[in-house]
Every structure is written in structure tokens, then in C-alpha cells.
Design a protein around this motif. Structure first.
Motif, PDB file in Angstrom:
ATOM      1  N   LEU A  18       0.786  -1.196   0.031  1.00  0.00           N
ATOM      2  CA  LEU A  18      -0.082   0.097   0.138  1.00  0.00           C
ATOM      3  C   LEU A  18       0.694   1.341   0.055  1.00  0.00           C
ATOM      4  O   LEU A  18       0.606   2.203  -0.836  1.00  0.00           O
ATOM      5  CB  LEU A  18      -0.820  -0.156   1.224  1.00  0.00           C
ATOM      6  CG  LEU A  18      -2.161  -1.110   1.261  1.00  0.00           C
ATOM      7  CD1 LEU A  18      -2.767  -1.177   2.582  1.00  0.00           C
ATOM      8  CD2 LEU A  18      -3.001  -0.890   0.077  1.00  0.00           C
ATOM      9  N   LEU A  19       1.883   1.237   0.792  1.00  0.00           N
ATOM     10  CA  LEU A  19       2.794   2.477   0.968  1.00  0.00           C
ATOM     11  C   LEU A  19       3.527   2.503  -0.335  1.00  0.00           C
ATOM     12  O   LEU A  19       3.801   3.776  -0.908  1.00  0.00           O
ATOM     13  CB  LEU A  19       3.847   2.223   2.111  1.00  0.00           C
ATOM     14  CG  LEU A  19       3.044   2.495   3.306  1.00  0.00           C
ATOM     15  CD1 LEU A  19       4.239   1.919   4.555  1.00  0.00           C
ATOM     16  CD2 LEU A  19       2.738   3.740   3.601  1.00  0.00           C
ATOM     17  N   GLU A  30       2.299   6.636  -6.819  1.00  0.00           N
ATOM     18  CA  GLU A  30       1.036   7.412  -7.544  1.00  0.00           C
ATOM     19  C   GLU A  30       1.576   9.047  -7.069  1.00  0.00           C
ATOM     20  O   GLU A  30       0.861   9.667  -7.683  1.00  0.00           O
ATOM     21  CB  GLU A  30      -0.125   6.951  -6.892  1.00  0.00           C
ATOM     22  CG  GLU A  30      -1.150   7.652  -7.463  1.00  0.00           C
ATOM     23  CD  GLU A  30      -1.546   6.953  -8.944  1.00  0.00           C
ATOM     24  OE1 GLU A  30      -2.409   7.707  -9.525  1.00  0.00           O
ATOM     25  OE2 GLU A  30      -0.919   6.117  -9.372  1.00  0.00           O
ATOM     26  N   GLY A  31       2.391   9.011  -6.217  1.00  0.00           N
ATOM     27  CA  GLY A  31       2.613  10.514  -6.009  1.00  0.00           C
ATOM     28  C   GLY A  31       1.768  11.032  -4.878  1.00  0.00           C
ATOM     29  O   GLY A  31       1.316  12.402  -4.663  1.00  0.00           O
ATOM     30  N   LEU A  32       1.067  10.242  -4.186  1.00  0.00           N
ATOM     31  CA  LEU A  32       0.245  10.822  -3.180  1.00  0.00           C
ATOM     32  C   LEU A  32       0.999  11.113  -2.005  1.00  0.00           C
ATOM     33  O   LEU A  32       2.178  10.706  -1.512  1.00  0.00           O
ATOM     34  CB  LEU A  32      -0.770   9.682  -2.658  1.00  0.00           C
ATOM     35  CG  LEU A  32      -1.706   8.985  -3.758  1.00  0.00           C
ATOM     36  CD1 LEU A  32      -2.344   7.750  -3.204  1.00  0.00           C
ATOM     37  CD2 LEU A  32      -2.488   9.843  -4.345  1.00  0.00           C
ATOM     38  N   GLU A  33       0.464  12.179  -1.416  1.00  0.00           N
ATOM     39  CA  GLU A  33       0.998  12.859   0.083  1.00  0.00           C
ATOM     40  C   GLU A  33       0.632  11.971   1.205  1.00  0.00           C
ATOM     41  O   GLU A  33      -0.691  11.567   1.593  1.00  0.00           O
ATOM     42  CB  GLU A  33       0.568  14.105   0.343  1.00  0.00           C
ATOM     43  CG  GLU A  33       1.195  14.888   1.276  1.00  0.00           C
ATOM     44  CD  GLU A  33       0.816  16.230   1.697  1.00  0.00           C
ATOM     45  OE1 GLU A  33       1.004  16.799   2.801  1.00  0.00           O
ATOM     46  OE2 GLU A  33       0.440  16.807   0.574  1.00  0.00           O
ATOM     47  N   ILE A  34       1.390  11.068   1.735  1.00  0.00           N
ATOM     48  CA  ILE A  34       1.137  10.345   2.983  1.00  0.00           C
ATOM     49  C   ILE A  34       1.269  11.071   4.189  1.00  0.00           C
ATOM     50  O   ILE A  34       2.274  11.531   4.463  1.00  0.00           O
ATOM     51  CB  ILE A  34       2.067   9.051   2.862  1.00  0.00           C
ATOM     52  CG1 ILE A  34       2.010   8.432   1.443  1.00  0.00           C
ATOM     53  CG2 ILE A  34       1.944   8.058   4.016  1.00  0.00           C
ATOM     54  CD1 ILE A  34       3.085   7.254   1.324  1.00  0.00           C
ATOM     55  N   ASP A  35       0.234  11.149   5.025  1.00  0.00           N
ATOM     56  CA  ASP A  35       0.488  11.810   6.218  1.00  0.00           C
ATOM     57  C   ASP A  35       0.879  10.860   7.131  1.00  0.00           C
ATOM     58  O   ASP A  35       0.928   9.672   7.114  1.00  0.00           O
ATOM     59  CB  ASP A  35      -0.940  12.447   6.402  1.00  0.00           C
ATOM     60  CG  ASP A  35      -1.904  11.737   6.860  1.00  0.00           C
ATOM     61  OD1 ASP A  35      -1.961  10.715   7.567  1.00  0.00           O
ATOM     62  OD2 ASP A  35      -3.045  11.917   6.242  1.00  0.00           O
ATOM     63  N   PRO A  36       1.409  11.470   8.482  1.00  0.00           N
ATOM     64  CA  PRO A  36       1.941  10.727   9.503  1.00  0.00           C
ATOM     65  C   PRO A  36       0.817   9.384  10.072  1.00  0.00           C
ATOM     66  O   PRO A  36       1.307   8.512  10.459  1.00  0.00           O
ATOM     67  CB  PRO A  36       2.123  11.511  10.680  1.00  0.00           C
ATOM     68  CG  PRO A  36       2.339  12.880  10.139  1.00  0.00           C
ATOM     69  CD  PRO A  36       1.474  12.819   8.882  1.00  0.00           C
ATOM     70  N   ILE A  37      -0.389   9.858   9.878  1.00  0.00           N
ATOM     71  CA  ILE A  37      -1.603   8.779  10.438  1.00  0.00           C
ATOM     72  C   ILE A  37      -1.378   7.849   9.515  1.00  0.00           C
ATOM     73  O   ILE A  37      -1.541   6.579   9.694  1.00  0.00           O
ATOM     74  CB  ILE A  37      -2.825   9.494  10.567  1.00  0.00           C
ATOM     75  CG1 ILE A  37      -2.608  10.409  11.704  1.00  0.00           C
ATOM     76  CG2 ILE A  37      -3.871   8.472  10.948  1.00  0.00           C
ATOM     77  CD1 ILE A  37      -3.938  11.183  12.078  1.00  0.00           C
ATOM     78  N   VAL A  47     -16.381   7.565 -10.540  1.00  0.00           N
ATOM     79  CA  VAL A  47     -16.324   6.345 -10.063  1.00  0.00           C
ATOM     80  C   VAL A  47     -14.966   5.963  -9.204  1.00  0.00           C
ATOM     81  O   VAL A  47     -14.920   5.541  -8.120  1.00  0.00           O
ATOM     82  CB  VAL A  47     -16.245   5.187 -10.957  1.00  0.00           C
ATOM     83  CG1 VAL A  47     -16.133   4.093 -10.562  1.00  0.00           C
ATOM     84  CG2 VAL A  47     -17.869   5.370 -11.782  1.00  0.00           C
ATOM     85  N   LEU A  48     -13.790   6.747  -9.723  1.00  0.00           N
ATOM     86  CA  LEU A  48     -12.650   6.553  -9.091  1.00  0.00           C
ATOM     87  C   LEU A  48     -12.731   7.223  -7.681  1.00  0.00           C
ATOM     88  O   LEU A  48     -12.102   6.648  -6.689  1.00  0.00           O
ATOM     89  CB  LEU A  48     -11.472   7.052  -9.822  1.00  0.00           C
ATOM     90  CG  LEU A  48     -11.067   5.890 -11.092  1.00  0.00           C
ATOM     91  CD1 LEU A  48     -10.264   6.738 -12.038  1.00  0.00           C
ATOM     92  CD2 LEU A  48     -10.953   4.660 -10.842  1.00  0.00           C
ATOM     93  N   ASN A  49     -13.046   8.416  -7.802  1.00  0.00           N
ATOM     94  CA  ASN A  49     -13.065   9.177  -6.389  1.00  0.00           C
ATOM     95  C   ASN A  49     -14.028   8.521  -5.382  1.00  0.00           C
ATOM     96  O   ASN A  49     -13.799   8.462  -4.214  1.00  0.00           O
ATOM     97  CB  ASN A  49     -13.601  10.572  -6.715  1.00  0.00           C
ATOM     98  CG  ASN A  49     -12.343  11.573  -7.370  1.00  0.00           C
ATOM     99  OD1 ASN A  49     -11.371  10.912  -7.002  1.00  0.00           O
ATOM    100  ND2 ASN A  49     -12.902  12.422  -8.087  1.00  0.00           N
ATOM    101  N   ALA A  50     -14.950   7.921  -5.921  1.00  0.00           N
ATOM    102  CA  ALA A  50     -16.148   7.256  -5.021  1.00  0.00           C
ATOM    103  C   ALA A  50     -15.419   6.128  -4.132  1.00  0.00           C
ATOM    104  O   ALA A  50     -15.430   5.745  -3.141  1.00  0.00           O
ATOM    105  CB  ALA A  50     -17.357   6.710  -5.656  1.00  0.00           C
ATOM    106  N   ILE A  51     -14.453   5.357  -5.026  1.00  0.00           N
ATOM    107  CA  ILE A  51     -13.761   4.294  -4.498  1.00  0.00           C
ATOM    108  C   ILE A  51     -12.625   5.083  -3.560  1.00  0.00           C
ATOM    109  O   ILE A  51     -12.638   4.362  -2.256  1.00  0.00           O
ATOM    110  CB  ILE A  51     -12.967   3.544  -5.715  1.00  0.00           C
ATOM    111  CG1 ILE A  51     -14.011   2.644  -6.572  1.00  0.00           C
ATOM    112  CG2 ILE A  51     -11.930   2.375  -5.008  1.00  0.00           C
ATOM    113  CD1 ILE A  51     -13.489   2.121  -7.695  1.00  0.00           C
ATOM    114  N   ARG A  52     -11.844   6.041  -3.944  1.00  0.00           N
ATOM    115  CA  ARG A  52     -11.011   6.425  -3.251  1.00  0.00           C
ATOM    116  C   ARG A  52     -11.423   7.009  -1.764  1.00  0.00           C
ATOM    117  O   ARG A  52     -10.757   7.108  -0.984  1.00  0.00           O
ATOM    118  CB  ARG A  52     -10.168   7.573  -4.209  1.00  0.00           C
ATOM    119  CG  ARG A  52      -9.204   8.308  -3.284  1.00  0.00           C
ATOM    120  CD  ARG A  52      -8.658   9.364  -4.429  1.00  0.00           C
ATOM    121  NE  ARG A  52      -8.035   8.769  -5.629  1.00  0.00           N
ATOM    122  CZ  ARG A  52      -8.509   8.697  -6.944  1.00  0.00           C
ATOM    123  NH1 ARG A  52      -9.528   9.458  -6.984  1.00  0.00           N
ATOM    124  NH2 ARG A  52      -7.717   8.149  -7.934  1.00  0.00           N
TER     125      ARG A  52
END
Length: 239
Positions: A92-93, A99-106, A134-139
Motif C-alpha cells: 500500500l505504501l 502514485e505521488g500521493l502525499e502520505i500523512d503521519p497517520i 467512480v474512481l473518487n467514490a472508491i478513493r
């Protein structure tokens, strides 16, 4: 999937909800893409999770139908909402980083929260889903989002309120509310999730709070024009 307060959960399912969302009546015609997703899921998640996914799909279709939303989009997003549910934390990480997602501390401390984002990636890359709604609903099905669309609300609520969650009076009330008012039901479910997290001493992701506040504010905006909504708001805050 997020966990609702244990006080809201019981063993078994809600007969009322099961009856109202008969699969044969609500599901769209069979197609190869749905069969392919189910085949893929059977190799990725246990049977109990597949049953949950199918109940979410059924309830999402019912809610979409009641609120005059796209049933096929609701079914697709619901069917795919837990694609990455059982991915390992490292996977997952790594997917989030790639994907370039910002991963926060939590999320870094609890990578499982990333399974919704990862599920959207799988839906896009493995199954060719390109519809942003649809993708945002999953997200957004786990933590919600202040900018969540009504379709996103449908999947968020269907995941939290599907009949396998139990048949307590509060759950039944929230299910009925979701059939009447997606905005109010969304803040009420987010509120219930927050209460559980606080009572259990868990970390709370800021987006859950933001979702609750955003949809409560949107609902309050209707109160000025609707006296009945004002009564519902007071009742919801007091429970």
C-alpha cells in the motif's frame, strides 16, 4: 471500509434492508466486466469479504435508484471499493508513493487507511476504469472527503450501513435516513465513526473530521429553508 461504533453493530443482518434490496430486482444486467472483477476478487479476498462487497453493491444500487443517480456507476464503484483491502502495508505504501500521493503521519502509522486510494489505482490500471467520479467514490469510501460527490456519499454510506453491519435501532435509523437525505446521512455516519474512534482511543484522520464538518455545514444550509430539516438536525445532534 471504516468501523462503526460497536454499539451500532450486532450479529446477523437486517431483514428489512435485505428485503428492500433484492439482488434480482436491483442489479444491472450481467456483463463481462463485473464477472471479471468478481473473478479477480475471489483470488484476493476471503469469501466473507466478497459477501460484504456484494451487500455494499446492492445497497449502493438501491440508494442510487432512490436518489436518481447513476445506478451503473454506483454498482461499479461499490463492487470495486475493497479491491486493495487485503494488500500488505508495504504494498500500500509503495503504491501510494509511486502514485505521488502525499502520505500523512497517520497513514504512515496505519497504512491500511491507504487501501481506498490503492483500490482506485487498481480499478484504473487493472480494470481500465477512467470515470473520475467512480474512481473518487472508491478513493473516498473509507475516510470520506469534504468534496465528496453524491455518488461518493452513496458508496460511503453503503459501505458503512450495509445489512451485514447489524440491525440495531440506530443502524436502522441511519439506513432509513440514507434513503431520504444523503447529505444528512453522511455527516451522521461520519459523526458516529468519530465517536467510536474517540471512545476506543484510536488516532483520527483529519479527513474524517473534515468530512463530518463539511456535510454538517451543507445540511445546516438547508435548515434555514426547511423547518423539518431543523428538527432533524437537532435530533441528530442530541443522539
Amino acid at each position: 471500509m471504516r468501523e462503526l461504533p460497536k454499539a451500532l453493530q450486532t450479529e446477523g443482518t437486517s431483514p428489512q434492508v435485505d428485503k428492500s434490496i433484492a439482488l434480482s430486482r436491483l442489479l444491472p444486467p450481467p456483463d463481462r466486466s463485473r464477472a471479471r472483477v468478481l473473478f479477480w476478487l475471489k483470488g484476493q479476498v476471503p469469501e466473507t469479504r466478497i459477501r460484504h462487497i456484494l451487500r455494499v453493491e446492492q445497497f449502493a444500487i438501491e440508494l442510487a435508484q432512490r436518489h436518481h443517480l447513476d445506478r451503473e456507476k454506483a454498482a461499479q464503484a461499490a463492487l470495486m471499493h475493497d479491491l486493495a483491502k487485503f494488500f500488505k502495508p508495504k504494498r500500500l505504501l509503495s503504491m501510494a508513493i509511486a502514485e505521488g500521493l502525499e502520505i500523512d503521519p497517520i497513514e504512515e502509522m496505519n497504512p491500511h487507511l491507504l487501501h481506498a486510494d490503492a483500490g482506485a489505482i487498481v480499478a484504473r490500471d487493472e480494470f481500465g476504469v477512467t470515470d473520475s467520479e467512480v474512481l473518487n467514490a472508491i478513493r473516498h469510501h473509507t475516510l470520506g472527503s469534504p468534496e465528496m460527490s453524491l455518488l461518493g456519499c452513496v458508496v460511503y454510506l453503503a459501505d458503512g450501513l450495509e445489512p451485514g453491519r447489524g440491525a440495531t435501532p440506530e443502524l436502522e435509523e441511519l439506513r432509513d435516513l440514507s434513503r431520504q437525505d444523503l447529505i444528512q446521512a453522511t455527516w451522521r455516519v461520519a459523526d458516529a465513526s468519530l465517536r467510536h474512534l474517540i471512545q476506543a482511543g484510536h488516532l483520527i484522520h483529519p479527513r474524517t473530521v473534515q468530512t463530518r464538518n463539511a456535510f454538517l455545514q451543507r445540511f445546516k444550509q438547508t435548515v434555514v429553508k426547511d423547518p423539518i430539516a431543523k428538527i432533524q438536525l437537532v435530533k441528530g445532534i442530541q443522539t
